[in-house]
Design a protein around this motif. Structure first.
Motif, PDB file in Angstrom:
ATOM      1  N   THR A   1      39.074  27.410  42.815  1.00 17.64           N
ATOM      2  CA  THR A   1      40.116  28.157  43.385  1.00 17.64           C
ATOM      3  C   THR A   1      40.755  27.120  44.515  1.00 17.64           C
ATOM      4  N   TYR A   2      40.063  26.277  45.231  1.00 16.16           N
ATOM      5  CA  TYR A   2      40.604  25.196  46.220  1.00 16.16           C
ATOM      6  C   TYR A   2      41.779  24.303  45.487  1.00 16.16           C
TER       7      TYR A   2
ATOM      8  N   LEU B   1      43.749  24.811  54.192  1.00 12.65           N
ATOM      9  CA  LEU B   1      43.052  25.145  52.826  1.00 12.65           C
ATOM     10  C   LEU B   1      41.723  24.246  52.535  1.00 12.65           C
TER      11      LEU B   1
ATOM     12  N   SER C   1      44.704  26.152  44.708  1.00 10.04           N
ATOM     13  CA  SER C   1      45.558  26.591  45.757  1.00 10.04           C
ATOM     14  C   SER C   1      46.322  25.440  46.286  1.00 10.04           C
TER      15      SER C   1
END
Length: 837
Positions: A402-403, A422, A406
Motif C-alpha cells: 500500500t505504501y 505517507l 501510494s
C-alpha cells in the motif's frame, strides 16, 4: 563533341605550364612535372620508378637536367587560353599538400591502458574457457546468469580452497567489448586484451566500486567468493563471477501463527539469530565502504554450515531491476504497473534509498528533511524491515504494498505530496502490527521501531542493533564484553551496491553502442590509419593494414633486411630482392640447384647477401644495386649419408658466418677469405635455428636444447633445457635481445629465458612455432596454426612480464617473421610475403 582538356601531370593532375608545372621527359619516354619528380621516392640511389610504366630508370638528383616536353607545353598553352578550355576543379591544387598532411597525421595511438593498469587487474582475470555459462533465467533477471567451472585451478586471490570443477557460479554482466570497425578483419584481440579494454573504458568511480567488491574476498564477511572476470566470446560481454548459493527457504520454514497470536521469547530468539548474522555481514561491508540500502530474501543463502550469506551477485541484479522499473515508470509517465515488482520480490527499500533511486531517474521530489544519501543507517532499516516481515507475516507485506503504491501514484499524478507524511502513516500501521505480535515484549518492539524511523539520524547504529539481538539470543553474564567491530557510524558510505555505477554500467554501455560506429567515427578511424605507424601499436588498437608481395613460386623459408632491401629465400631455389620503399620486386638471385633454406645479410664495406640450401651449398651475393646474376662465391659443406643440408644461418658483424644443419654441427666461416674455421659439436640432432646477440651465439636444435657459444673462441658457455625422457620438444625458432632469449618449440610452446633462468613458459600456438621475433616492446610469434601471436613485453624489478595483445590470422602457415621500422614482414608457406603496416 567534347572539347579537349589540356595535358596534365599523371601525379598531381595539374595542367602543364611553363612556370610551376613544367613537364620533364624521362628516359622511358613518359612525362611528369618537375615538382612531382622532386617528391617521388627514390627506391635506390640515382634511380626513379616511372609513374606511368613503373620501369626503374636512371635519374639524377636534379630534375632540371631532364629535357622539357615542348610539345606538351605548346598544346597546354593553346587549350588553356581557348575560351572553351579550362582548368580542373580548384580542389586539385591542394591534392599534394593534403596527402602530405594526411601522411603526417596517419600515426597510431598506442593502446590506452598501461602496464601498471594491466598488472593491477590481471590477477582477477579467470582463465579463458574455464566457465560454462547456463541459460538466462526469467525476464526480470536482467544481466544475471548462472554457470559452473569447467575445470579446477588455483587462485592467489580467492579465500579458501582452490576453485573446484563444477562449482556453481553466479555471473553479472559488467561490460561489453566494442571492437572498432576497421579493414583488419583478420585481426582478433586476445582474451585478456578484451577484458582490459572493457575495464579501461569504465569511469574511475565504476572501477573503484568494482575494486571494493573484489576486495571483499580478503575480508572476513559472509558475502561469498568473488572469483574475478570472465569474457564470453558469444555475446562479447565481460562478467564478474561470484559464488552461487542455494535458494533461501525462510518463508517455507518460518514460524507461522494466526493473526493476533503472539510470539514467545524462544521464537523471538530464532529471528534474533538471523538478525545478528545479517548485522555482522553488513558491518563488514561498511568497513569496505559499501552499503546496500535494501534487503530481500532473494539476497540470502546458506553455506554448508547453514550460516547465512548475502549474495552480492543477487544484490547487483536487484539494483538493475530497480533501475529498470523506475526508469520504465519515468519514461512511460507511470509507476503503478511496475511498483508491484518491489513487493513481489520482497524488496525492502529504506526511504532514503527510494528517494535516491527516484532522483537518479529524474523525478523532482521534495524530500523534506531527509536529504542524506544511503548509509549504514539504511542497512539498519533494511534489517529491521526483514525481521518485521518474518515476525508479522503477510499483513506487513500488505502495508508495504500500500505504501509503495501510494508513492507511485503520487509520482504518476505529478502533484505535490508529503513523502514523509505517507511514510508516517505506514510507520504507525507497522507499529500496531508489532504490538499485536509482541504483546508486552516492549524492548524488541522499541528497538525495531527506532530502526524504522524516517530520519536516519534517529536510528541506532548497526553495532547497537547487533548487541541488542545478541542479548536477546544469549543472556550470559561473562559474554557482555564482546562487541562487534564497526568502522562506520551513521556517516554516508562510499558506495551503495544497488545504487552504484555497476548497476547502470551495462545500460550506459548499450546506449553508447547506438551510433558508436557511425560515419563520423568511421572517418576518424580512416584518418588515423596505420601506414606510418608501428604495427605493434596498430595490433593493440585492432587496426592493421596488409600489403602482399608476390614473386616466389614455392614456400618462403627465410627473411632478412639490409641495405634498404628485403631478401627472401624459398623452396623455389631463388632469393628475391624487394624494395623497402614501395614493396616491389627488384631482382632474383638464381644460383642454387636445390631448395634455399635460410638467408642472412652482412652489413660491411661490401654488403653481402648469403643463402644456404638443403644440399649444403652457400651462395654469397653482392647486395648492391644494380645486382649481379652470379654469386661472388660458392661454398660447399662436406656431407655424408646422414646430412640434410643447411637449416640456419647467422653472422657476427663482418667477421664470422655461422651455419647449422642436419649433421648436428655448427660451422664457423671467415667472412674475409670464406674459409671454414671450426666446427662446434654438442647437439644431438639437427641444428634448426641460430641467433647472435651481445657476443653470444645461441643455437637451437631438434633435440630440445639451446646451447650458448662464445664468439671469441667458439667454446661452449651453457646449455638450456636439458632433455628429459619422453618430454623432448624440438626447437624450431629463436630470438634474442640483450639478456632475454625467446624459444619456440614444435608443440606450440614459447619459452622465455633470462640469464640462463627460465622465466616463463606459455603455449599460445596450436602447432610448431616456426618464427619468433622480438623488437623493442613487441614480441611476435607465428607458426603452423596460421596465426601471429602478439605480446607486449615489459621488464621491471620483479622480472619480465608479457601482455597478450591479440592474434593476426594469416592465409597460410607462418614460416618467417621480420620486423623493420614499424612494419612486420611475414613469410608464408603459400609463396606470399605479407607486410603488416
Amino acid at each position: 563533341m567534347e572539347e579537349a582538356e589540356p595535358p596534365e601531370c599523371p601525379v598531381c593532375l595539374q595542367p602543364y605550364d611553363a612556370a610551376s608545372v613544367i613537364p620533364r621527359v624521362l628516359s622511358c619516354g613518359h612525362t611528369t612535372c618537375e615538382a612531382c619528380l622532386k617528391q617521388l621516392p627514390n627506391p635506390f640511389p640515382n634511380t626513379l620508378r616511372c609513374t606511368v610504366c613503373t620501369l626503374l630508370i636512371k635519374f639524377g638528383n636534379c630534375p632540371t637536367s631532364l629535357p622539357k616536353n615542348l610539345d606538351l607545353l605548346h598544346i597546354s598553352s593553346v587549350l588553356q587560353h581557348h575560351p572553351s578550355g579550362g582548368n580542373k576543379e580548384d580542389s586539385r591544387s591542394s591534392t599534394r599538400g593534403e596527402n602530405e598532411n594526411l601522411s603526417l597525421a596517419m600515426r597510431l595511438i598506442p593502446k590506452p591502458w598501461t602496464y601498471e593498469f594491466y598488472r593491477k587487474w590481471k590477477r582477477w582475470v579467470l582463465p579463458e574457457g574455464s566457465v560454462m555459462i547456463g541459460q538466462k533465467g526469467v525476464e526480470d533477471d536482467c544481466d544475471m546468469r548462472c554457470g559452473k567451472f569447467l575445470k579446477s585451478f588455483g587462485s592467489d586471490h580467492v579465500m579458501g580452497d582452490a576453485v573446484r570443477e563444477n562449482e556453481k557460479l553466479g555471473l553479472v554482466k559488467v561490460g561489453i567489448f566494442m571492437e572498432d570497425e576497421s579493414p583488419t578483419a583478420h585481426f582478433k584481440h586476445s582474451y585478456e586484451s578484451r577484458i582490459m579494454s572493457v575495464l579501461h573504458k569504465m569511469r574511475e568511480n565504476e572501477r573503484i566500486e568494482l575494486g571494493s567488491i573484489l576486495h571483499l574476498n580478503f575480508s572476513n564477511c559472509n558475502v561469498g567468493k568473488v572469483y574475478g572476470f570472465w569474457y564470453d566470446e558469444k555475446d562479447n560481454c565481460m562478467y564478474i563471477v561470484f559464488e552461487k548459493f542455494e535458494s533461501c527457504d525462510l518463508l517455507d520454514n518460518m514460524i507461522k501463527k494466526e493473526a493476533g497470536e503472539r510470539l514467545s521469547i524462544d521464537e523471538m530468539r530464532v529471528f534474533g539469530m538471523l538478525g545478528m548474522e545479517l548485522c555482522e555481514i553488513l558491518s563488514c561491508l561498511h568497513l569496505e565502504g559499501l552499503a546496500i540500502g535494501c534487503l530481500s530474501l532473494c539476497f540470502l543463502g546458506f553455506n554448508k554450515f547453514d550460516r547465512v550469506f548475502v549474495d552480492i551477485a543477487a544484490v547487483l541484479n536487484m539494483g538493475r531491476r530497480l533501475n529498470t522499473i523506475i526508469r520504465w515508470g519515468h519514461e512511460n509517465s507511470g509507476m503503478s504497473s511496475k511498483a508491484s515488482k518491489l513487493d513481489e520480490n520482497l524488496v525492502f527499500l529504506s526511504p532514503e534509498t527510494m528517494l535516491q533511486f527516484l532522483k537518479k531517474r529524474g523525478f523532482d521530489l521534495d524530500c523534506g528533511e531527509s536529504e542524506c544519501g544511503v548509509s549504514g543507517a539504511s542497512d539498519v532499516w533494511a534489517i529491521a524491515s526483514l525481521l518485521v516481515r518474518l515476525i508479522v507475516g503477510s499483513p506487513f507485506l500488505e502495508e508495504m504494498r500500500t505504501y509503495v503504491h501510494s508513492v507511485a501514484t503520487a509520482i504518476t499524478d505529478k502533484k505535490e505530496f508529503d513523502y514523509s507524511g505517507l511514510y508516517l502513516i505506514w510507520f504507525e500501521k507497522v507499529v500496531v502490527l508489532l504490538e499485536g505480535r509482541l504483546g508486552l515484549e516492549r524492548s524488541v518492539k522499541d528497538v525495531l521501531r527506532r530502526c524504522l524511523e524516517f530520519d536516519p539520524e534517529s536510528r541506532p547504529i548497526i553495532t547497537e542493533l547487533w548487541k541488542f539481538l545478541r542479548e536477546l539470543v544469549i543472556q550470559v553474564p561473562y559474554d557482555k564484553g564482546i562487541t562487534l567491530k564497526s568502522g562506520m557510524k551513521k556517516a554516508k558510505l562510499g558506495y551503495s551496491v544497488v545504487l552504484g555505477e555497476l548497476c547502470q554500467i551495462v545500460e550506459k554501455t548499450n546506449e553508447k553502442l547506438i551510433g558508436v560506429r557511425g560515419d563520423s567515427e568511421r572517418e576518424q578511424v580512416d584518418q588515423t590509419g596505420v601506414m606510418n605507424g608501428d604495427v605493434g601499436d596498430g595490433v593493440s588498437k585492432g587496426r592493421v593494414k596488409c600489403v602482399e608481395m608476390k614473386g616466389h613460386f614455392d614456400c618462403i623459408t627465410g627473411l632478412t633486411i639490409g641495405g634498404g632491401f628485403l631478401f627472401s629465400s624459398s623452396y623455389d631455389k631463388m632469393v628475391c630482392v624487394w624494395s623497402l620503399k614501395d614493396f616491389t620486386h627488384v631482382h632474383s638471385f638464381k644460383g642454387h640447384d636445390h631448395r634455399v633454406m635460410a638467408v642472412c645479410f652482412v652489413d660491411g664495406t661490401k654488403p653481402l647477401c648469403i643463402s644456404g640450401d638443403n644440399e649444403g651449398v652457400l651462395c654469397i651475393w653482392e647486395a648492391n644495386f644494380p645486382f649481379n646474376d652470379l654469386p661472388i662465391k660458392k661454398l660447399r659443406e662436406q656431407k655424408d649419408w646422414r646430412y640434410s643440408g643447411i637449416h640456419a644461418l647467422a653472422v657476427s658483424g663482418t667477421e664470422y658466418l655461422y651455419t647449422g644443419g642436419g649433421d648436428k654441427l655448427i660451422k664457423a666461416w671467415s667472412l674475409q677469405d670464406y674459409t671454414l674455421l671450426c666446427s662446434m659439436s654438442g647437439h644431438k640432432s639437427v641444428v634448426s635455428s641460430l641467433v647472435v646477440c651481445d657476443g653470444v651465439l645461441y643455437s637451437g636444435s631438434w633435440d630440445g636444447m639451446v646451447r650458448l657459444w662464445s664468439l671469441s673462441d667458439h667454446t661452449s658457455l651453457a646449455v638450456l633445457g636439458e632433455d628429459k625422457l619422453g618430454k623432448v620438444a624440438s626447437i624450431t625458432s629463436l630470438s634474442a635481445e640483450h639478456h632475454l632469449l625467446f624459444v619456440g618449440h614444435e608443440n606450440g610452446c614459447l619459452k622465455v629465458w633470462h640469464n640462463n633462468v627460465l622465466l616463463q613458459s606459455t603455449q599460445p600456438h596450436n602447432g610448431s612455432v616456426f618464427s619468433v621475433r622480438k623488437k623493442g616492446k613487441w614480441l611476435f610469434s607465428g607458426g603452423w596454426d596460421k596465426k601471429i601471436y602478439v605480446q607486449e613485453v615489459s621488464e621491471d624489478g620483479e622480472g619480465m612480464s608479457s601482455i597478450p595483445v591479440g592474434t593476426i590470422a594469416c592465409d597460410s602457415v607462418v614460416i618467417a617473421l621480420m620486423y623493420w621500422e614499424g612494419n612486420l614482414f611475414v613469410g608464408q608457406a603459400d609463396k606470399t610475403i605479407k607486410v603488416l603496416l
